[in-house]
Design a protein around this motif. Structure first.
Motif, PDB file in Angstrom:
ATOM      1  N   ASP A 248      -9.430  -0.165  14.417  1.00 41.82           N
ATOM      2  CA  ASP A 248      -8.465  -0.912  13.619  1.00 41.82           C
ATOM      3  C   ASP A 248      -7.094  -0.126  12.847  1.00 41.82           C
ATOM      4  O   ASP A 248      -6.545  -0.610  12.167  1.00 41.82           O
ATOM      5  N   LEU A 249      -6.929   1.031  13.561  1.00 44.27           N
ATOM      6  CA  LEU A 249      -5.854   1.663  13.219  1.00 44.27           C
ATOM      7  C   LEU A 249      -4.457   1.389  13.921  1.00 44.27           C
ATOM      8  O   LEU A 249      -4.348   1.328  15.230  1.00 44.27           O
ATOM      9  N   ASP A 250      -3.497   1.181  13.240  1.00 40.27           N
ATOM     10  CA  ASP A 250      -2.231   0.820  13.794  1.00 40.27           C
ATOM     11  C   ASP A 250      -1.151   1.664  12.654  1.00 40.27           C
ATOM     12  O   ASP A 250      -1.511   2.090  11.703  1.00 40.27           O
ATOM     13  N   VAL A 251      -0.029   1.479  12.976  1.00 35.51           N
ATOM     14  CA  VAL A 251       1.185   2.049  12.266  1.00 35.51           C
ATOM     15  C   VAL A 251       1.310   1.151  11.090  1.00 35.51           C
ATOM     16  O   VAL A 251       1.529   1.856   9.782  1.00 35.51           O
ATOM     17  N   ALA A 252       0.864  -0.094  10.808  1.00 34.38           N
ATOM     18  CA  ALA A 252       0.743  -0.898   9.719  1.00 34.38           C
ATOM     19  C   ALA A 252      -0.207  -0.350   8.696  1.00 34.38           C
ATOM     20  O   ALA A 252       0.065  -0.239   7.550  1.00 34.38           O
ATOM     21  N   ALA A 253      -1.196   0.111   9.159  1.00 35.18           N
ATOM     22  CA  ALA A 253      -2.353   0.503   8.537  1.00 35.18           C
ATOM     23  C   ALA A 253      -1.990   2.031   7.964  1.00 35.18           C
ATOM     24  O   ALA A 253      -2.248   2.313   6.648  1.00 35.18           O
ATOM     25  N   MET A 254      -1.021   2.831   8.377  1.00 35.44           N
ATOM     26  CA  MET A 254      -0.919   4.104   7.941  1.00 35.44           C
ATOM     27  C   MET A 254       0.266   3.687   6.872  1.00 35.44           C
ATOM     28  O   MET A 254       0.263   4.435   5.877  1.00 35.44           O
ATOM     29  N   ARG A 255       1.155   2.823   7.282  1.00 33.78           N
ATOM     30  CA  ARG A 255       2.242   2.545   6.107  1.00 33.78           C
ATOM     31  C   ARG A 255       1.928   2.146   5.023  1.00 33.78           C
ATOM     32  O   ARG A 255       2.080   2.451   3.924  1.00 33.78           O
ATOM     33  N   ALA A 256       0.789   1.089   5.008  1.00 33.42           N
ATOM     34  CA  ALA A 256      -0.011   0.686   3.866  1.00 33.42           C
ATOM     35  C   ALA A 256      -0.483   1.824   2.764  1.00 33.42           C
ATOM     36  O   ALA A 256      -0.392   1.756   1.657  1.00 33.42           O
ATOM     37  N   ALA A 257      -1.242   2.849   3.579  1.00 33.02           N
ATOM     38  CA  ALA A 257      -1.727   3.591   2.619  1.00 33.02           C
ATOM     39  C   ALA A 257      -0.744   4.620   2.112  1.00 33.02           C
ATOM     40  O   ALA A 257      -0.738   5.071   1.211  1.00 33.02           O
ATOM     41  N   PHE A 258       0.482   5.201   2.936  1.00 33.31           N
ATOM     42  CA  PHE A 258       1.255   5.842   2.669  1.00 33.31           C
ATOM     43  C   PHE A 258       2.354   5.367   1.473  1.00 33.31           C
ATOM     44  O   PHE A 258       2.885   6.055   0.560  1.00 33.31           O
ATOM     45  N   GLU A 259       2.199   4.064   1.500  1.00 34.60           N
ATOM     46  CA  GLU A 259       3.280   3.503   0.586  1.00 34.60           C
ATOM     47  C   GLU A 259       2.922   3.503  -0.796  1.00 34.60           C
ATOM     48  O   GLU A 259       3.491   3.772  -1.612  1.00 34.60           O
TER      49      GLU A 259
ATOM     50  N   SER B 278     -16.325  15.693   2.342  1.00 33.69           N
ATOM     51  CA  SER B 278     -15.008  15.327   3.039  1.00 33.69           C
ATOM     52  C   SER B 278     -15.352  15.138   4.666  1.00 33.69           C
ATOM     53  O   SER B 278     -14.590  14.505   5.161  1.00 33.69           O
ATOM     54  N   PHE B 279     -16.269  15.920   4.898  1.00 32.70           N
ATOM     55  CA  PHE B 279     -16.305  16.036   6.666  1.00 32.70           C
ATOM     56  C   PHE B 279     -16.621  14.833   7.096  1.00 32.70           C
ATOM     57  O   PHE B 279     -16.571  14.334   8.218  1.00 32.70           O
ATOM     58  N   HIS B 280     -17.343  13.838   6.314  1.00 27.52           N
ATOM     59  CA  HIS B 280     -17.981  12.459   6.901  1.00 27.52           C
ATOM     60  C   HIS B 280     -16.991  11.475   6.434  1.00 27.52           C
ATOM     61  O   HIS B 280     -17.240  10.375   6.921  1.00 27.52           O
ATOM     62  N   GLY B 281     -15.886  11.741   6.076  1.00 26.50           N
ATOM     63  CA  GLY B 281     -14.953  10.584   5.761  1.00 26.50           C
ATOM     64  C   GLY B 281     -13.896  10.619   7.120  1.00 26.50           C
ATOM     65  O   GLY B 281     -13.079  11.311   7.337  1.00 26.50           O
ATOM     66  N   LEU B 282     -14.015   9.474   7.937  1.00 28.50           N
ATOM     67  CA  LEU B 282     -13.330   9.494   9.082  1.00 28.50           C
ATOM     68  C   LEU B 282     -12.157   8.691   9.235  1.00 28.50           C
ATOM     69  O   LEU B 282     -11.249   8.775  10.289  1.00 28.50           O
ATOM     70  N   MET B 283     -11.626   8.060   7.942  1.00 27.80           N
ATOM     71  CA  MET B 283     -10.701   7.240   8.077  1.00 27.80           C
ATOM     72  C   MET B 283      -9.200   8.002   8.110  1.00 27.80           C
ATOM     73  O   MET B 283      -9.197   9.034   7.432  1.00 27.80           O
ATOM     74  N   VAL B 284      -8.277   7.875   9.067  1.00 31.42           N
ATOM     75  CA  VAL B 284      -7.347   8.508   9.466  1.00 31.42           C
ATOM     76  C   VAL B 284      -6.105   8.180   8.200  1.00 31.42           C
ATOM     77  O   VAL B 284      -5.514   9.045   7.802  1.00 31.42           O
TER      78      VAL B 284
END
Length: 226
Positions: A87-98, A143-149
């Motif tokens: 479910d990773l896309d640029v919109a997901a990255m942008r939402a976290a970074f915002e 932290s090793f087990h957290g895979l969310m980008v």
């Protein structure tokens, strides 16, 4: 009296940081997106402040409402909508970074004029071991087990921001904290630490004097070596 602003102060780590800094004698302005969620912070003795770090107008109004500022705790954060590569896309990255990155920059830049007037200015950016490569690669580390980008990438950026701000502003104490795996809404309360344990590093860094360290990354045990 030390005047402090804590973002994301309505619950979890932000609320506990607020409680502990009030107990330490700070006047704490509790930044919350919706003032209707500020009752817990208000009951602690904090001054609720409407603040959405993703909104420039909200940030400017919040900073303008502060009489002065000595300590800024950039705590507000979101996990973001993506948990796997499927479910990773640029919109997901942008939402976290915002929130997690751009929000830190947006508020810090707006707050700098006030902080520069302080005799002991401090900034604490709440990061995560999930943004620290050595922790992410250590099978013995939580932290090793957290895979969310998106979340991990945004917290790595927060660590880099902290170092660069510290180098640019040597007159301030600017550090990043790692709460550790703490039970909060962000992880459905499955962390093994309490919010008090999870705020140990943030509170210690917020209480630094002018001779304290800067440009460092700390957890509740102290400095994390690069």
């Amino acid at each position: 009296m030390t005047t402090t602003l804590v973002t994301g102060a309505n619950k979890g780590l932000g609320l506990e940081t607020t409680r502990r800094l009030i107990a330490a004698g700070h006047t704490v302005h509790a930044g919350v997106r919706d003032l209707r969620t500020a009752d817990a912070a208000r009951e602690l003795g904090a001054v609720p402040l409407q603040l959405d770090v993703t909104d420039q107008d909200s940030v400017e109004k919040a900073v303008a409402a502060l009489p002065e500022l000595d300590v800024l705790v950039n705590n507000a954060a979101v996990v973001g909508p993506s948990w796997t590569l499927d479910d990773l896309d640029v919109a997901a990255m942008r939402a976290a970074f915002e929130t997690n990155v751009f929000g830190v920059v947006r508020l810090t830049q707006a707050a700098l004029p006030l902080l520069r007037r302080s005799s002991r200015p401090v900034i604490v950016n709440v990061a995560s071991g999930l943004g620290f490569p050595r922790a992410m690669l250590d099978p013995q580390d939580d932290s090793f087990h957290g895979l969310m980008v998106p979340y991990a990438s945004s917290k790595a950026a927060v660590i880099a921001l902290t170092v660069q701000y510290a180098k640019n502003l040597p007159e301030m104490r600017i550090n990043a904290s790692d709460p550790g795996y703490t039970a909060t809404d962000l992880n459905a309360h499955c962390g093994h630490q309490t919010v008090t344990e999870g705020t140990d590093a943030t509170v210690a860094l917020a209480l630094l004097g002018p001779d304290g360290p800067t440009g460092e990354f700390h957890d509740r045990r102290g400095r994390i070596e690069w």
